[in-house]
Design an enzyme around this catalytic site. Structure first.
Site, PDB file in Angstrom:
ATOM      1  CE  LYS A  17       0.806  -3.668   5.002  1.00 43.50           C
ATOM      2  NZ  LYS A  17      -0.519  -4.271   4.729  1.00 43.50           N
ATOM      3  NE  ARG A  93      -1.146  -0.408  -0.140  1.00 41.25           N
ATOM      4  CZ  ARG A  93      -1.137  -0.316   1.197  1.00 41.25           C
ATOM      5  NH1 ARG A  93      -0.131   0.246   1.816  1.00 41.25           N
ATOM      6  NH2 ARG A  93      -2.142  -0.797   1.888  1.00 41.25           N
ATOM      7  NE  ARG A 132      -7.475  -2.093  10.733  1.00 42.00           N
ATOM      8  CZ  ARG A 132      -6.513  -2.312   9.825  1.00 42.00           C
ATOM      9  NH1 ARG A 132      -5.270  -2.513  10.222  1.00 42.00           N
ATOM     10  NH2 ARG A 132      -6.794  -2.334   8.553  1.00 42.00           N
ATOM     11  NE  ARG A 138      -7.296   1.787   8.302  1.00 39.54           N
ATOM     12  CZ  ARG A 138      -6.187   1.153   7.948  1.00 39.54           C
ATOM     13  NH1 ARG A 138      -5.312   0.786   8.860  1.00 39.54           N
ATOM     14  NH2 ARG A 138      -5.959   0.886   6.682  1.00 39.54           N
ATOM     15  NE  ARG A 149      -8.086  -1.123   3.043  1.00 41.01           N
ATOM     16  CZ  ARG A 149      -8.336  -1.306   4.352  1.00 41.01           C
ATOM     17  NH1 ARG A 149      -9.570  -1.207   4.819  1.00 41.01           N
ATOM     18  NH2 ARG A 149      -7.350  -1.580   5.168  1.00 41.01           N
TER      19      ARG A 149
HETATM   20  P1  ATP Z   1      -3.035  -2.754   7.319  1.00 40.73           P
HETATM   21  O1  ATP Z   1      -2.686  -1.492   8.018  1.00 40.73           O
HETATM   22  O2  ATP Z   1      -3.939  -3.631   8.105  1.00 40.73           O
HETATM   23  O3  ATP Z   1      -1.853  -3.502   6.807  1.00 40.73           O
HETATM   24  P2  ATP Z   1      -3.652  -1.557   4.796  1.00 40.73           P
HETATM   25  O4  ATP Z   1      -2.392  -2.096   4.211  1.00 40.73           O
HETATM   26  O5  ATP Z   1      -4.843  -1.561   3.910  1.00 40.73           O
HETATM   27  O6  ATP Z   1      -4.004  -2.342   6.108  1.00 40.73           O
HETATM   28  P3  ATP Z   1      -2.463   1.067   5.136  1.00 40.73           P
HETATM   29  O7  ATP Z   1      -1.132   0.541   4.783  1.00 40.73           O
HETATM   30  O8  ATP Z   1      -2.593   1.848   6.369  1.00 40.73           O
HETATM   31  O9  ATP Z   1      -3.550  -0.069   5.297  1.00 40.73           O
HETATM   32  O10 ATP Z   1      -3.004   1.918   3.873  1.00 40.73           O
HETATM   33  C1  ATP Z   1      -4.263   2.541   3.881  1.00 40.73           C
HETATM   34  C2  ATP Z   1      -4.515   3.200   2.523  1.00 40.73           C
HETATM   35  O11 ATP Z   1      -3.543   4.227   2.281  1.00 40.73           O
HETATM   36  C3  ATP Z   1      -4.413   2.278   1.308  1.00 40.73           C
HETATM   37  O12 ATP Z   1      -5.610   1.577   1.067  1.00 40.73           O
HETATM   38  C4  ATP Z   1      -4.064   3.295   0.187  1.00 40.73           C
HETATM   39  O13 ATP Z   1      -5.209   3.983  -0.232  1.00 40.73           O
HETATM   40  C5  ATP Z   1      -3.162   4.295   0.908  1.00 40.73           C
HETATM   41  N1  ATP Z   1      -1.727   3.921   0.780  1.00 40.73           N
HETATM   42  C6  ATP Z   1      -0.900   3.532   1.791  1.00 40.73           C
HETATM   43  N2  ATP Z   1       0.330   3.232   1.336  1.00 40.73           N
HETATM   44  C7  ATP Z   1       0.299   3.430   0.004  1.00 40.73           C
HETATM   45  C8  ATP Z   1       1.245   3.266  -1.063  1.00 40.73           C
HETATM   46  N3  ATP Z   1       2.490   2.814  -0.831  1.00 40.73           N
HETATM   47  N4  ATP Z   1       0.852   3.572  -2.332  1.00 40.73           N
HETATM   48  C9  ATP Z   1      -0.390   4.016  -2.588  1.00 40.73           C
HETATM   49  N5  ATP Z   1      -1.330   4.171  -1.641  1.00 40.73           N
HETATM   50  C10 ATP Z   1      -1.020   3.892  -0.368  1.00 40.73           C
HETATM   51 MG    MG Z   2      -1.146  -0.674   8.777  1.00 43.28          MG
END
Ligand code: ATP
Ligand code: MG
Length: 181
Positions: A17, A93, A132, A138, A149
């Site tokens: 993403k 989410r 990563r 990270r 996750r």
């Molecule tokens: P990537 O960046 O590879 O897509 P990802 O989707 O797990 O991976 P991030 O989107 O950066 O990573 O989110 C990291 C963490 O931040 C999530 O695991 C969650 O704990 C929190 N988080 C991020 N966005 C939300 C959201 N919309 N609602 C609740 N928690 C969130």
């Molecule tokens: Mg991301």
């Protein structure tokens, strides 16, 4: 935010993403909101919110909806008001977050135009995040947190695929292969 283009980049953790958002904002001049990065920035600065966020992120759990929705509303207000549109990366989410997004955009006189779903097989997600974790340090890219996750994604986030398909907004994209493809 009228006459805007608002898209959600949707996909499992590690689906790319952030990488694809960077390309979209360059090409279409949109504003990028990554909720994960907003939270990581708070953690880095040691704010009150950062402390709360860290307790969830380190367990691979989601930040509670009401708090996350408030944070997004603030970012939209402060940063996105004069932009041509937004790429939402990592939000929504959950179903309540999707409903909140609809309202937040409506109150600003605009709408959500498309949800681009990056589809990647689970084995590859795991490999990408482990790599990563090694390359960037990270903290939540470790085997145990990744497992949580992915489970949270299946239980709470994946149902949005169906939700946006019913709204006619879901556009699946093959998220494997090379980045430029
Ligand atoms: P990537 O960046 O590879 O897509 P990802 O989707 O797990 O991976 P991030 O989107 O950066 O990573 O989110 C990291 C963490 O931040 C999530 O695991 C969650 O704990 C929190 N988080 C991020 N966005 C939300 C959201 N919309 N609602 C609740 N928690 C969130
Ligand atoms: Mg991301």
């Amino acid at each position: 935010m009228k006459d805007t283009l608002n898209v959600v980049l949707f996909g499992a953790p590690g689906s790319g993403k952030g990488t694809q958002s960077a390309k979209l904002i360059d090409k279409y001049g949109l504003y990028h909101i990554s909720t994960g990065e907003v939270l990581r920035d708070h953690i880095k600065r040691g704010t009150e919110l950062g402390k709360i966020a860290d307790s969830y992120i380190s367990e691979g759990q989601l930040i509670p909806d009401d708090l996350m929705i408030k944070i997004l509303d603030d970012v939209l207000e402060k940063e996105a008001a004069d932009k041509k549109g937004v790429v939402f990366d990592g939000f929504p989410r959950t179903i309540p977050q999707a409903e909140a997004l609809k309202e937040l955009l409506k109150k600003r006189g605009t709408d959500l135009h498309a949800v681009i779903g990056l589809e990647v097989p689970e084995e590859e997600l795991m490999e990408r995040m482990l790599l990563r974790g090694k390359e960037t340090g990270r903290a939540d890219d470790n085997p145990e947190t990744i497992k949580n996750r992915l489970k949270v994604y299946h239980d709470q986030t994946h149902p949005l695929r169906e939700y946006y398909t019913k709204e006619g907004k879901y556009l699946p994209i093959n998220g494997t292969g090379i980045v430029d493809e």
